[in-house]
Design an enzyme around this catalytic site. Sequence first.
Site, PDB file in Angstrom:
ATOM      1  N   PHE A  14     -56.136   4.126  -1.828  1.00 21.74           N
ATOM      2  CA  PHE A  14     -55.958   4.726  -0.499  1.00 21.74           C
ATOM      3  C   PHE A  14     -55.725   6.242  -0.551  1.00 21.74           C
ATOM      4  O   PHE A  14     -56.513   7.039  -0.032  1.00 21.74           O
ATOM      5  CB  PHE A  14     -54.793   3.997   0.192  1.00 21.74           C
ATOM      6  N   ALA A  37     -59.214   1.659 -12.373  1.00 23.07           N
ATOM      7  CA  ALA A  37     -59.503   0.335 -12.946  1.00 23.07           C
ATOM      8  C   ALA A  37     -60.175  -0.584 -11.934  1.00 23.07           C
ATOM      9  O   ALA A  37     -60.588  -1.688 -12.299  1.00 23.07           O
ATOM     10  CB  ALA A  37     -58.202  -0.292 -13.439  1.00 23.07           C
ATOM     11  N   ALA A  86     -51.552   3.262  -9.706  1.00 29.50           N
ATOM     12  CA  ALA A  86     -50.331   2.458  -9.766  1.00 29.50           C
ATOM     13  C   ALA A  86     -50.590   1.119  -9.104  1.00 29.50           C
ATOM     14  O   ALA A  86     -51.516   0.964  -8.313  1.00 29.50           O
ATOM     15  CB  ALA A  86     -49.189   3.162  -9.029  1.00 29.50           C
ATOM     16  N   THR A 128     -42.576   8.361  -5.275  1.00 31.36           N
ATOM     17  CA  THR A 128     -42.254   7.784  -3.966  1.00 31.36           C
ATOM     18  C   THR A 128     -40.786   8.016  -3.617  1.00 31.36           C
ATOM     19  O   THR A 128     -39.931   8.118  -4.508  1.00 31.36           O
ATOM     20  CB  THR A 128     -42.533   6.262  -3.998  1.00 31.36           C
ATOM     21  N   ASP A 129     -40.488   8.022  -2.322  1.00 29.33           N
ATOM     22  CA  ASP A 129     -39.082   8.130  -1.894  1.00 29.33           C
ATOM     23  C   ASP A 129     -38.306   6.854  -2.234  1.00 29.33           C
ATOM     24  O   ASP A 129     -37.069   6.850  -2.204  1.00 29.33           O
ATOM     25  CB  ASP A 129     -38.983   8.445  -0.388  1.00 29.33           C
ATOM     26  N   GLU A 130     -39.037   5.772  -2.570  1.00 26.97           N
ATOM     27  CA  GLU A 130     -38.331   4.510  -2.841  1.00 26.97           C
ATOM     28  C   GLU A 130     -37.489   4.580  -4.114  1.00 26.97           C
ATOM     29  O   GLU A 130     -36.632   3.725  -4.337  1.00 26.97           O
ATOM     30  CB  GLU A 130     -39.333   3.341  -2.881  1.00 26.97           C
ATOM     31  N   TYR A 153     -41.091  -2.681  -7.915  1.00 27.02           N
ATOM     32  CA  TYR A 153     -42.013  -1.549  -7.718  1.00 27.02           C
ATOM     33  C   TYR A 153     -41.267  -0.225  -7.878  1.00 27.02           C
ATOM     34  O   TYR A 153     -41.669   0.639  -8.675  1.00 27.02           O
ATOM     35  CB  TYR A 153     -42.659  -1.615  -6.323  1.00 27.02           C
ATOM     36  N   LYS A 157     -41.568   2.848 -10.709  1.00 27.37           N
ATOM     37  CA  LYS A 157     -41.883   4.246 -10.368  1.00 27.37           C
ATOM     38  C   LYS A 157     -40.767   5.177 -10.856  1.00 27.37           C
ATOM     39  O   LYS A 157     -41.021   6.300 -11.302  1.00 27.37           O
ATOM     40  CB  LYS A 157     -42.086   4.405  -8.855  1.00 27.37           C
ATOM     41  N   ASN A 182     -43.726   6.878   3.511  1.00 26.78           N
ATOM     42  CA  ASN A 182     -44.835   5.939   3.721  1.00 26.78           C
ATOM     43  C   ASN A 182     -46.050   6.642   4.305  1.00 26.78           C
ATOM     44  O   ASN A 182     -45.965   7.264   5.359  1.00 26.78           O
ATOM     45  CB  ASN A 182     -44.401   4.828   4.688  1.00 26.78           C
ATOM     46  N   PRO A 208     -46.771 -10.583  11.355  1.00 31.64           N
ATOM     47  CA  PRO A 208     -45.515 -10.975  10.707  1.00 31.64           C
ATOM     48  C   PRO A 208     -44.531  -9.812  10.552  1.00 31.64           C
ATOM     49  O   PRO A 208     -44.795  -8.855   9.820  1.00 31.64           O
ATOM     50  CB  PRO A 208     -45.971 -11.487   9.337  1.00 31.64           C
ATOM     51  N   TYR A 210     -40.956  -8.720   9.198  1.00 27.54           N
ATOM     52  CA  TYR A 210     -39.918  -9.196   8.275  1.00 27.54           C
ATOM     53  C   TYR A 210     -38.521  -9.000   8.887  1.00 27.54           C
ATOM     54  O   TYR A 210     -38.210  -7.923   9.416  1.00 27.54           O
ATOM     55  CB  TYR A 210     -39.957  -8.424   6.956  1.00 27.54           C
ATOM     56  N   HIS A 279     -34.845  -6.188   0.765  1.00 29.24           N
ATOM     57  CA  HIS A 279     -35.540  -5.251   1.671  1.00 29.24           C
ATOM     58  C   HIS A 279     -34.719  -3.981   1.934  1.00 29.24           C
ATOM     59  O   HIS A 279     -33.647  -4.045   2.539  1.00 29.24           O
ATOM     60  CB  HIS A 279     -35.779  -5.995   2.995  1.00 29.24           C
TER      61      HIS A 279
END
Length: 342
Positions: A14, A37, A86, A128-130, A153, A157, A182, A208, A210, A279
């Site tokens: 993406f 890949a 990734a 990532t900010d995660e 994940y 990272k 994001n 859906p 969450y 989460h």
Amino acid sequence: MDCKSLLVTGGAGFIGCNFVRLLLETEPDVQIINLDALTYAGNLASLGDCLDSPRHHFVKGSITNPELVGFILREYAVDGIINFAAESHVDRSITGPQVFVETNVGGTLNLLHEGRGAGIKRFLQVSTDEVYGSLGPEGAFSETTALSPNSPYSASKTSADHLVHAFHHTYGMDTVITRCSNNYGPLQFPEKLIPLMIMNATQDKSLPIYGDGLNVRDWLYVGDHCAAIWRAFQAGKSGEVYNVGGNNELANIELVKTILRHLGKPESLMTFVKDRPGHDRRYAIDASKIERDLGWRPQVDFDTGITQTIQWYLTNQEWLDQVVSGEYQTYYEAMYGRRGAV
Ligand code: NAD
Ligand code: TYD
């Protein structure tokens, strides 16, 4: 940073494919070698006419392969690497964490090691900010916030970020890390929130949500993110980290309602399902460093970005059909069947 031959990894995914297109349009002196890949998330259809450009060389292969990476660096006299490649989906990392460590940690280590051996000028890691973990209702992540990843994940990272730092600190390698919120925009695989909701809503399938739907994310238009990465690659200071944010926090449920309004679909399509284990509640980015030091700021406001994104999905059904074949159906039924959404 003068770079004429750039290795972009994950350039069929993406953000990577949007970045390749941006550079082909704006940097006529840069050759791009795109190593991907082509996992379920990578698709040549996302590169379209970029594949015809004499300045873009696509190589199918893994960042974990030392011989291949070493060969590419020498063959194309690569002087810079930007690592997008990734495994990128939190839900998949919960059901199958191994490949996240192999690609995100092992692959990054391999690129650093081979890049150092080949004497590249700069390595940029797309992070990532995660890595910072989860926030309460107040505050935002800055570059000095302690790293506290919660999912497999984000743990992978974070490990990669530590390796990048170690190569800078130990070997003096020129590195830059960017950590963004994001992303959304054209060509995002429909396992992530925004494209999944657009796709399901257009087919009148359930959406859906969450948990209670009140988890908050900051949304950054992919074109703005790509511009920030190139700015950080060109002008960032070696060894530094730059946060990149969209300044646009939204609760998931508000975001999904916005998509439904745009599509003229009823809110009754929303289905509350079993929450994601572990989460993260809220992410928010303080991007003042990249704004102040590198003069970058987001250009696309959320109303414009989401309108363009929805329009893109509505007019690119052919792309969607290509990427959701085969593996996707199995994935969807396993992931959402377990949650009670299908
Ligand atoms: P994506 O999943 O859409 O694309 C990943 C690409 O990497 C795919 O083309 C895939 O084929 C390729 N890839 C996977 N394993 C590989 C391997 N071993 N060797 C070579 N290529 C491989 O991901 P994305 O959303 O484009 O994310 C790009 C980067 O940005 C990732 O590093 C991700 O962690 C980071 N990021 C993404 C977001 C987001 O919102 N999408 C937010 C923060 C950070
Ligand atoms: P996602 O797009 O997977 O990105 P990330 O987990 O990396 O932030 O998810 C964004 C938010 O949307 C997150 O809080 C989880 C939630 N979500 C749903 O409620 N339903 C879904 O089907 C998906 C994919 C995500």
